[in-house]
Design an enzyme around this catalytic site. Structure first.
Site, PDB file in Angstrom:
ATOM      1  N   ASN A 470      84.382  52.515  11.738  1.00  0.00           N
ATOM      2  CA  ASN A 470      82.909  53.236  11.864  1.00  0.00           C
ATOM      3  C   ASN A 470      82.721  53.208  10.668  1.00  0.00           C
ATOM      4  O   ASN A 470      84.032  53.453   9.319  1.00  0.00           O
ATOM      5  CB  ASN A 470      82.840  54.653  12.974  1.00  0.00           C
ATOM      6  CG  ASN A 470      83.289  55.665  12.088  1.00  0.00           C
ATOM      7  OD1 ASN A 470      84.634  55.421  12.742  1.00  0.00           O
ATOM      8  ND2 ASN A 470      82.995  56.189  11.333  1.00  0.00           N
ATOM      9  N   CYS A 471      81.645  53.561  10.224  1.00  0.00           N
ATOM     10  CA  CYS A 471      80.991  53.911   8.482  1.00  0.00           C
ATOM     11  C   CYS A 471      80.161  55.535   9.029  1.00  0.00           C
ATOM     12  O   CYS A 471      80.514  55.950   9.609  1.00  0.00           O
ATOM     13  CB  CYS A 471      79.802  52.926   8.246  1.00  0.00           C
ATOM     14  SG  CYS A 471      78.549  52.014   8.860  1.00  0.00           S
ATOM     15  N   ILE A 472      79.167  55.082   7.725  1.00  0.00           N
ATOM     16  CA  ILE A 472      78.605  56.703   8.385  1.00  0.00           C
ATOM     17  C   ILE A 472      77.745  56.747   9.449  1.00  0.00           C
ATOM     18  O   ILE A 472      77.778  57.176   9.751  1.00  0.00           O
ATOM     19  CB  ILE A 472      77.754  56.961   6.582  1.00  0.00           C
ATOM     20  CG1 ILE A 472      78.509  56.960   5.806  1.00  0.00           C
ATOM     21  CG2 ILE A 472      77.133  58.370   7.002  1.00  0.00           C
ATOM     22  CD1 ILE A 472      77.733  57.154   4.869  1.00  0.00           C
ATOM     23  N   ARG A 474      77.188  53.820  11.867  1.00  0.00           N
ATOM     24  CA  ARG A 474      77.569  52.398  12.609  1.00  0.00           C
ATOM     25  C   ARG A 474      79.176  52.076  13.071  1.00  0.00           C
ATOM     26  O   ARG A 474      79.429  52.471  12.652  1.00  0.00           O
ATOM     27  CB  ARG A 474      77.569  51.250  11.489  1.00  0.00           C
ATOM     28  CG  ARG A 474      75.898  51.063  10.799  1.00  0.00           C
ATOM     29  CD  ARG A 474      76.017  49.767  10.864  1.00  0.00           C
ATOM     30  NE  ARG A 474      75.174  50.071   9.246  1.00  0.00           N
ATOM     31  CZ  ARG A 474      74.287  49.007   8.604  1.00  0.00           C
ATOM     32  NH1 ARG A 474      74.785  47.611   8.306  1.00  0.00           N
ATOM     33  NH2 ARG A 474      73.487  49.501   7.516  1.00  0.00           N
TER      34      ARG A 474
END
Length: 530
Positions: A470-472, A474
Site C-alpha cells: 500500500n501507499c498513502i 491505495r
C-alpha cells in the site's frame, strides 16, 4: 508482502514502487517540519513581543526542544532515503536491505573522501575550494554532496545487490559469510567503487538537474503551474512522487546559500531558512512549489466540488453519500489527502479531473504572483496555521482564505454545471450506486471500518493475490488473473476507485485507512494460506 512466487516487475511498476518508498522519509519529514515550524515560530522575537507569556523560560525550552527534534530529518535526509529505498523495494529480508542501505551510503562517501584526498583537494578549510568541488559534510564525512538524487541512485544499486545476493550460497569454508550476511559485504565493495567514480561523473548529473531547474525557472510565473498541474496529472498513475522529489530535494527546485551552507531543492531551502536564526522570512522562489500552491484547491476548490456533488445528487440519496463526502473533505482540508475526493469524479468524468489539475496548477501560480510564502508539503489547514499564521503577516497568509473562496466558487459552479449538463454519474446520481454506498457504510467490519473479507473476495481471494502493498491511500496489488477481480464489488465495498495498470497489476483506492485495510487483509490471507 509477497503472497506467492515473486514476479519480475516492469519499468512502470518499478517507478511506482520507487515513488512509494519515498513516503517513509517524507512522512517523517512532514511531521518534523511541523515540529520545527511550531518551535521556531513560537520562539521568534516577533511572536514573543506579541504574546509575552510565551517568553517564559520553560515554554522557550519546550519550543527549542521541538526545533531540535524537528531539524533531525533535514540534517540526515539523504541517508534516510538511501535506507528507505532498499527497505521498501526488497521482497524479503527487508531489515538486511535497510542495514545495507546505511552501510552503502556511508562507504560511498568514505570512498569519495578518499578520492578527494588522493587528488589533493582534501583536507582543506578553504571555502572557495570546497564550493568549487561541491564538498559538504555528509554524516561527518567531507564528501561530494550528491543530495537526494545521489541517495536515490545509491539506494537502487543497493536494492539490486540485495535482490541478487541475499540468498547466495558460498563454499563451506566461507559459508559464514553467505546468505544475508553477504549483502552488506558486497555492498561495501561495490559502493566503495561507486564512491571513487562519483567525483568524475557527478558534475554531469548536476548540470542536467541544473538545466531542468533553469527550464522551470525560465517559465517565470508559469513554472509553478507546470509543476502543480503535472503533479495532479501523474497522481492517478502513482508517479507524482518522482516529480515532487525532484523539485523538493534537488537543484531543479532551486539552489541557495542559507546560514553559510549551500542547499538544494525547494523544501530543503525552506526548512534551512526555518532553522536558521539569522533568516527572517522565506524565499518566494522556494515556497512557490510548496504548500501554498495547493491551498486554493485543497482548502477551497475540492470542498466546493464536494458540495456540488452533494447538491447534484438525488434528494433521496443525499443522506446516503453525506458521510462519504464529509470524510473526503476532512481528509483533504485537515490531512492534505485529496484522493478520496478526486477519485469520486476521476473515472466518471476525466475532463473534470483535467480541469481540476489545471486549476490546481493555476493556484500555484496565483500564490506565487501574490507573494505568499507558506512552505512545507501538505497544503492543509495545519500548514496554513503553523507555517502561515504563526509566522506573521510577512507570509501573506491572509490572502489564502480569499483565493480559496474564489476557488470554492469556481469549482462549485464548474462541477455543478458539468454534472447536470452532461448527467455525470457522481455519487448519489445513480440509485444503485447510492444504495451500495449506504449498504457498505452500514456493513463495515473490523478496526479499519471496512469489510475486508468482502474486499479480498472481490479481488479473487487470497489465492489470486501475488503481492500486496500500500501507499498513502491505495492498495497496490499484483494478481494472477485480472479476470477474477470484481471491480463493481470493490466499489460496492467503498473502494473509491480501481486503477488497472496492466494484465496483472492494479491499485485499489481506499483512502486514509488503507494501511489498516492492508494489514487486516494480510492477516486474513495468512490465515487462509496457513
Amino acid at each position: 508482502m509477497a503472497a506467492n512466487a515473486a514476479s519480475r516487475i516492469t519499468v512502470w511498476e518499478f517507478f511506482q514502487q520507487l515513488g512509494k518508498t519515498f513516503m517513509l522519509p517524507v512522512a517523517l519529514l512532514s511531521f518534523c517540519g511541523i515540529m520545527l515550524g511550531i518551535g521556531s515560530s513560537l520562539s521568534s522575537h516577533d511572536v514573543i513581543t506579541l504574546f509575552p507569556a510565551l517568553g517564559h523560560p520553560v515554554l522557550q525550552a519546550i519550543f527549542l526542544w521541538m526545533s531540535k527534534v524537528g531539524s533531525f530529518a533535514f540534517s540526515y535526509l539523504p541517508v534516510m532515503f538511501c535506507i528507505a529505498i532498499p527497505l521498501g523495494l526488497a521482497r524479503e529480508n527487508k531489515g538486511v536491505a535497510a542495514f545495507a542501505g546505511f552501510v552503502g551510503f556511508t562507504v560511498m562517501n568514505l570512498a569519495t573522501n578518499f578520492w578527494l584526498t588522493m587528488k589533493g583537494i582534501l583536507p582543506t578549510t578553504d571555502a572557495a575550494v570546497l564550493k568549487a568541488n561541491n564538498v559538504q559534510n555528509v554524516l561527518g564525512i567531507q564528501s561530494v554532496d550528491t543530495g537526494i538524487l545521489g541517495a536515490v541512485i545509491a539506494g537502487v544499486i543497493i536494492w539490486l545487490l540485495h535482490e541478487r545476493f541475499h540468498n547466495v550460497r558460498l563454499p563451506d569454508a566461507l559459508a559464514f559469510f553467505g546468505g544475508t550476511r553477504f549483502v552488506p559485504i558486497i555492498t561495501s565493495v561495490v559502493m566503495g567503487l561507486v564512491g571513487l567514480v562519483i567525483p568524475l561523473i557527478w558534475p554531469v548529473f548536476a548540470m542536467g538537474i541544473t538545466a531542468l531547474g533553469s527550464m522551470i525557472n525560465s517559465a517565470g510565473a508559469f513554472g509553478p503551474m507546470i509543476f502543480g498541474t503535472g503533479e495532479r496529472l501523474l497522481l492517478p498513475f502513482g508517479l507524482q512522487h518522482i516529480l515532487v522529489a525532484l523539485i523538493r530535494f534537488t537543484e531543479a527546485g532551486g539552489t541557495m546559500e542559507v546560514c553559510g551552507k549551500t542547499v538544494n531543492g525547494a523544501l530543503t531551502i525552506f526548512q534551512a531558512q526555518l532553522n536558521c536564526p539569522s533568516v527572517h522570512g522565506f524565499s518566494e522562489s522556494a515556497t512557490r512549489f510548496l504548500s501554498q500552491g495547493k491551498m486554493p484547491a485543497f482548502l477551497g476548490g475540492l470542498p466546493g466540488a464536494a458540495l456540488a456533488m452533494y447538491h447534484c445528487a438525488r434528494p433521496e440519496n443525499r443522506h446516503k453519500i453525506k458521510g462519504l463526502l464529509i470524510s473526503g473533505v476532512i481528509a483533504c482540508v485537515v490531512g492534505g489527502t485529496t484522493e478520496p475526493l478526486e477519485f469520486l469524479f476521476l473515472f466518471v468524468a476525466p475532463v473534470l479531473y483535467l480541469i481540476h489539475a489545471l486549476l490546481t496548477g493555476l493556484g500555484f501560480t496565483i500564490m506565487a504572483v501574490l507573494g505568499v510564502t507558506i512552505g512545507n508539503t501538505d497544503g492543509n489547514v495545519i500548514d496554513f496555521v503553523v507555517f502561515g499564521m504563526l509566522h506573521g503577516l510577512a507570509t501573506k497568509w491572509y490572502l489564502v482564505p480569499v483565493v480559496a473562496a474564489v476557488w470554492f466558487a469556481a469549482y462549485y459552479a464548474i462541477f455543478r454545471f458539468a454534472i447536470l449538463r452532461f448527467n455525470i454519474k457522481t455519487p448519489g446520481r445513480d440509485v444503485e450506486v447510492a444504495r451500495q454506498v449506504e449498504t457498505a457504510m452500514a456493513g463495515s467490519v473490523g478496526k479499519s471500518g471496512y469489510n475486508v473479507p468482502a474486499i479480498l473476495a472481490a479481488l479473487g481471494g487470497a489465492e489470486n493475490i501475488v503481492t500486496l502493498d500500500n501507499c498513502i491511500t491505495r492498495l497496490r496489488l499484483s494478481v494472477k488473473e485480472m479476470a477474477n477481480v470484481d471491480v463493481e464489488a470493490l466499489k460496492a465495498n467503498r473502494a473509491i476507485g480501481v486503477v488497472q495498470l496492466n494484465q496483472h497489476n492494479l491499485q485499489v483506492v481506499i483512502g486514509p485507512q488503507v494501511q489498516s485495510v492492508k494489514d487486516e487483509m494480510a492477516a486474513l490471507m495468512n490465515m487462509v494460506q496457513a
